[in-house]
Enzyme design. Structure first.
Site, PDB file in Angstrom:
ATOM      1  N   ASP A 180      12.401  -4.075   3.387  1.00  0.00           N
ATOM      2  CA  ASP A 180      12.365  -2.661   3.731  1.00  0.00           C
ATOM      3  C   ASP A 180      11.946  -2.570   5.203  1.00  0.00           C
ATOM      4  OD1 ASP A 180      12.668   0.023   3.222  1.00  0.00           O
ATOM      5  OD2 ASP A 180      10.791   0.260   2.108  1.00  0.00           O
ATOM      6  N   ASP A 197       6.475   5.195   6.914  1.00  0.00           N
ATOM      7  CA  ASP A 197       5.591   6.140   6.229  1.00  0.00           C
ATOM      8  C   ASP A 197       4.241   6.314   6.908  1.00  0.00           C
ATOM      9  OD1 ASP A 197       4.233   3.806   5.569  1.00  0.00           O
ATOM     10  OD2 ASP A 197       4.791   3.854   3.445  1.00  0.00           O
TER      11      ASP A 197
END
Length: 239
Positions: A139, A29
């Site tokens: 993640d 991100d």
């Protein structure tokens, strides 16, 4: 002094977790990672962040690019292949019963137990804490893996997200990696090369001492581990 250092090293080794089961996801991100803020854990230095051009920043208080600031995840946080069966990387982590004080800049050995990467191992350093990451979840930071819930960071750093794939999951083929900025393309290709296109494989995980070369990328080492690494290799330093 030697006896004291040896005791600290032995004490840390004994504190390592036994192997447990977990799950993986993936994301990229571009945001400043949570462990890049000071005071999160007993470490030598917070995780290094970068400006829009992937130049390292020295101000640990720089606002995240996801909030309109100048600090972003560095492109060199992309996964790195060490051998046919071993890779290094970074991850957002959430472990039940623990906090950032426990996992920030800790390293974990992930042995994949499902999908095409069964038997392969990845050692990741916890550089982030995902607000949408559950217990025993890693993640993995993989460019082109989806921006997830924070959509502003990569737009701020690189411009348009056209060609970056789905918000969750990211690009769907190696060819689409060419849509990403040049600095991220090799990291994106990792998913379709070493990672064999695996889609959120399960893992057996355990806490381990961070490899010096991995910690050198982030600039962050747990204080107890710094004692061990400096003892074993006096010329090594995290900065």
């Amino acid at each position: 002094m030697l006896a004291t250092i040896s005791l600290l090293v032995a004490s840390y080794a004994l504190s390592a977790h036994a192997a447990s089961s977990g799950v993986t996801t993936r994301y990229w991100d571009c945001c400043k990672t949570s462990c890049a803020w000071s005071g999160k854990a007993a470490v030598t230095h917070a995780v290094t962040t970068c400006d829009k051009s992937n130049n390292p920043l020295t101000d640990v208080n720089a606002t995240s690019g996801c909030d309109g600031g100048s600090a972003f995840a560095c492109a060199d946080n992309s996964p790195k292949v060490i051998s046919d069966t071993l890779a290094y990387g970074f991850a957002a982590v959430n472990l039940s019963g623990q906090t950032e004080a426990d996992w920030c800049c800790s390293c974990y050995k992930l042995t994949f137990t499902s999908g095409p990467v069964v038997g392969k191992t990845m050692i990741v350093q916890a550089s982030n804490t995902g607000g949408d990451v559950g217990g025993a979840q890693f993640d993995l930071m993989i460019p082109g893996g989806g921006v997830g819930i924070f959509t502003a960071g990569c737009t701020s750093q690189y411009g348009s997200l056209d060609g970056w794939g789905a918000q969750y999951g990211g690009v769907s083929s190696a060819a689409q990696c060419s849509n990403l900025p040049a600095a991220l393309q090799a990291g994106c290709q990792f998913r379709f090369g070493w990672f064999m296109g695996a889609d959120n494989p399960n893992v057996s995980w355990e806490k381990v001492t961070c490899p010096a070369s991995l910690a050198a990328v982030s600039g962050c080492v747990r204080t107890a581990e710094y004692v061990e690494l400096h003892f074993l290799s006096p010329s090594w330093a995290p900065d």
